[in-house]
Write a protein that holds these residues in place. Sequence first.
Motif, PDB file in Angstrom:
ATOM      1  N   ASN A 291       1.026  -1.193   0.104  1.00 40.51           N
ATOM      2  CA  ASN A 291       0.008   0.114  -0.038  1.00 40.51           C
ATOM      3  C   ASN A 291       0.892   1.247   0.000  1.00 40.51           C
ATOM      4  OD1 ASN A 291      -1.927   1.938   0.535  1.00 40.51           O
ATOM      5  ND2 ASN A 291      -2.637   1.100   2.265  1.00 40.51           N
ATOM      6  N   ILE A 292       0.910   2.043  -0.978  1.00 44.81           N
ATOM      7  CA  ILE A 292       1.488   3.170  -1.135  1.00 44.81           C
ATOM      8  C   ILE A 292       0.812   4.488  -0.751  1.00 44.81           C
ATOM      9  CG2 ILE A 292       3.439   2.357  -2.760  1.00 44.81           C
ATOM     10  CD1 ILE A 292       1.772   3.635  -4.964  1.00 44.81           C
ATOM     11  N   GLY A 293      -0.319   4.285  -0.164  1.00 47.59           N
ATOM     12  CA  GLY A 293      -1.464   5.270   0.168  1.00 47.59           C
ATOM     13  C   GLY A 293      -2.482   5.913  -1.058  1.00 47.59           C
ATOM     14  N   GLY A 294      -3.292   6.453  -0.472  1.00 48.96           N
ATOM     15  CA  GLY A 294      -4.353   6.948  -1.587  1.00 48.96           C
ATOM     16  C   GLY A 294      -5.030   5.878  -2.044  1.00 48.96           C
ATOM     17  N   GLY A 295      -5.074   4.406  -1.767  1.00 48.66           N
ATOM     18  CA  GLY A 295      -5.732   3.497  -1.999  1.00 48.66           C
ATOM     19  C   GLY A 295      -4.989   2.968  -3.240  1.00 48.66           C
ATOM     20  N   LYS A 296      -3.570   3.264  -3.477  1.00 47.94           N
ATOM     21  CA  LYS A 296      -2.922   2.603  -4.395  1.00 47.94           C
ATOM     22  C   LYS A 296      -1.897   1.514  -4.081  1.00 47.94           C
ATOM     23  CE  LYS A 296      -3.302   6.711  -7.108  1.00 47.94           C
ATOM     24  NZ  LYS A 296      -3.170   7.294  -8.325  1.00 47.94           N
ATOM     25  N   TYR A 297      -1.773   0.587  -4.760  1.00 53.88           N
ATOM     26  CA  TYR A 297      -0.814  -0.671  -4.237  1.00 53.88           C
ATOM     27  C   TYR A 297       0.199  -0.858  -5.640  1.00 53.88           C
ATOM     28  CZ  TYR A 297      -4.196  -1.587  -0.830  1.00 53.88           C
ATOM     29  OH  TYR A 297      -5.042  -1.581   0.455  1.00 53.88           O
ATOM     30  N   MET A 298       1.090  -1.267  -5.249  1.00 55.47           N
ATOM     31  CA  MET A 298       2.344  -1.691  -6.083  1.00 55.47           C
ATOM     32  C   MET A 298       2.935  -2.905  -5.862  1.00 55.47           C
ATOM     33  SD  MET A 298       4.087   1.930  -6.852  1.00 55.47           S
ATOM     34  CE  MET A 298       4.918   1.505  -8.277  1.00 55.47           C
ATOM     35  N   GLU A 299       3.674  -3.675  -6.859  1.00 52.68           N
ATOM     36  CA  GLU A 299       4.271  -4.665  -6.327  1.00 52.68           C
ATOM     37  C   GLU A 299       5.719  -4.251  -5.827  1.00 52.68           C
ATOM     38  OE1 GLU A 299       3.810  -7.870  -6.902  1.00 52.68           O
ATOM     39  OE2 GLU A 299       1.750  -7.494  -7.821  1.00 52.68           O
ATOM     40  N   GLN A 300       6.206  -5.088  -5.155  1.00 56.08           N
ATOM     41  CA  GLN A 300       7.347  -4.923  -4.156  1.00 56.08           C
ATOM     42  C   GLN A 300       8.898  -4.724  -5.323  1.00 56.08           C
ATOM     43  OE1 GLN A 300       7.990  -4.210  -0.893  1.00 56.08           O
ATOM     44  NE2 GLN A 300       9.861  -3.630  -1.437  1.00 56.08           N
ATOM     45  N   SER A 301       8.607  -5.559  -6.393  1.00 58.56           N
ATOM     46  CA  SER A 301       9.666  -5.370  -7.391  1.00 58.56           C
ATOM     47  C   SER A 301       9.637  -4.058  -8.101  1.00 58.56           C
ATOM     48  CB  SER A 301       9.441  -6.339  -8.298  1.00 58.56           C
ATOM     49  OG  SER A 301       8.187  -6.390  -9.068  1.00 58.56           O
ATOM     50  N   GLU A 302       8.380  -3.493  -8.299  1.00 54.54           N
ATOM     51  CA  GLU A 302       8.398  -2.327  -8.964  1.00 54.54           C
ATOM     52  C   GLU A 302       8.789  -1.192  -7.815  1.00 54.54           C
ATOM     53  OE1 GLU A 302       4.184  -1.799  -9.639  1.00 54.54           O
ATOM     54  OE2 GLU A 302       4.183  -2.959 -11.177  1.00 54.54           O
ATOM     55  N   LEU A 303       8.573  -1.241  -6.740  1.00 58.72           N
ATOM     56  CA  LEU A 303       9.116  -0.269  -5.704  1.00 58.72           C
ATOM     57  C   LEU A 303      10.798  -0.554  -5.415  1.00 58.72           C
ATOM     58  CD1 LEU A 303       6.505  -0.603  -2.698  1.00 58.72           C
ATOM     59  CD2 LEU A 303       6.931   1.327  -4.223  1.00 58.72           C
ATOM     60  N   ASP A 304      11.073  -1.574  -5.597  1.00 60.84           N
ATOM     61  CA  ASP A 304      12.725  -1.705  -5.740  1.00 60.84           C
ATOM     62  C   ASP A 304      13.367  -1.050  -6.797  1.00 60.84           C
ATOM     63  OD1 ASP A 304      12.337  -3.151  -3.393  1.00 60.84           O
ATOM     64  OD2 ASP A 304      12.296  -5.145  -4.072  1.00 60.84           O
ATOM     65  N   ALA A 305      12.582  -1.318  -7.668  1.00 57.22           N
ATOM     66  CA  ALA A 305      13.225  -0.772  -9.172  1.00 57.22           C
ATOM     67  C   ALA A 305      13.297   0.729  -9.075  1.00 57.22           C
ATOM     68  CB  ALA A 305      12.332  -1.001 -10.371  1.00 57.22           C
ATOM     69  N   ILE A 306      12.248   1.453  -8.453  1.00 56.46           N
ATOM     70  CA  ILE A 306      12.106   2.783  -8.211  1.00 56.46           C
ATOM     71  C   ILE A 306      13.361   3.252  -7.289  1.00 56.46           C
ATOM     72  CG2 ILE A 306      10.763   4.937  -7.430  1.00 56.46           C
ATOM     73  CD1 ILE A 306       8.282   3.268  -8.613  1.00 56.46           C
ATOM     74  N   ALA A 307      13.402   2.553  -6.248  1.00 53.58           N
ATOM     75  CA  ALA A 307      14.239   2.965  -5.307  1.00 53.58           C
ATOM     76  C   ALA A 307      15.931   2.630  -5.780  1.00 53.58           C
ATOM     77  CB  ALA A 307      14.068   2.292  -3.999  1.00 53.58           C
ATOM     78  N   GLN A 308      15.935   1.694  -6.455  1.00 57.83           N
ATOM     79  CA  GLN A 308      17.534   1.747  -6.955  1.00 57.83           C
ATOM     80  C   GLN A 308      17.836   2.776  -7.990  1.00 57.83           C
ATOM     81  OE1 GLN A 308      17.979  -2.214  -8.651  1.00 57.83           O
ATOM     82  NE2 GLN A 308      20.147  -1.724  -8.699  1.00 57.83           N
ATOM     83  N   SER A 309      16.545   3.147  -8.943  1.00 57.30           N
ATOM     84  CA  SER A 309      17.024   4.031  -9.891  1.00 57.30           C
ATOM     85  C   SER A 309      17.244   5.569  -9.249  1.00 57.30           C
ATOM     86  CB  SER A 309      15.986   4.121 -10.861  1.00 57.30           C
ATOM     87  OG  SER A 309      14.735   4.763 -10.300  1.00 57.30           O
ATOM     88  N   ARG A 310      16.663   5.685  -8.115  1.00 57.91           N
ATOM     89  CA  ARG A 310      16.710   6.982  -7.618  1.00 57.91           C
ATOM     90  C   ARG A 310      18.058   7.145  -6.564  1.00 57.91           C
ATOM     91  NH1 ARG A 310      10.612   9.075  -6.111  1.00 57.91           N
ATOM     92  NH2 ARG A 310       9.764   9.233  -8.228  1.00 57.91           N
TER      93      ARG A 310
END
Length: 115
Positions: free
Chosen positions: A43-62
């Motif tokens: 849960n990333i807030g605002g009723g939105k959900y993301m896969e953990q792999s997508e979050l990891d990719a975003i974190a790694q790119s940043r």
Amino acid sequence: MDEQVYQQTGQVTPAMMEEWEAKARARATAQSEDRQRNFGKVNIGGGKYMEQSELDAIAQSRLRPTLDEINDNAEKKRARDEEIRLEQEERRRVQMTEKEREREVKAETKRLKGE
């Protein structure tokens, strides 16, 4: 009439209790279905959900540029520290050589005076 009894006495009537239980069951069922629908997602807030792999990719790119910079700085510091260590070691070696030479000169001078 149930509302009026509740307002006057504070006691919940059986009809109200059943209504509240039905609402609670409906809400629990809706929440359970929502959890099942988003199973394995974050849960990333605002009723939105993301896969953990997508979050990891975003974190790694940043974070990658920052981590690379930290690694580069650490490598430079290690290289600088190694240079300083080698210079100090060379200085100590030169000092030891000079002391040895001075001892030899003193010993030679003492030997010549003794003759």
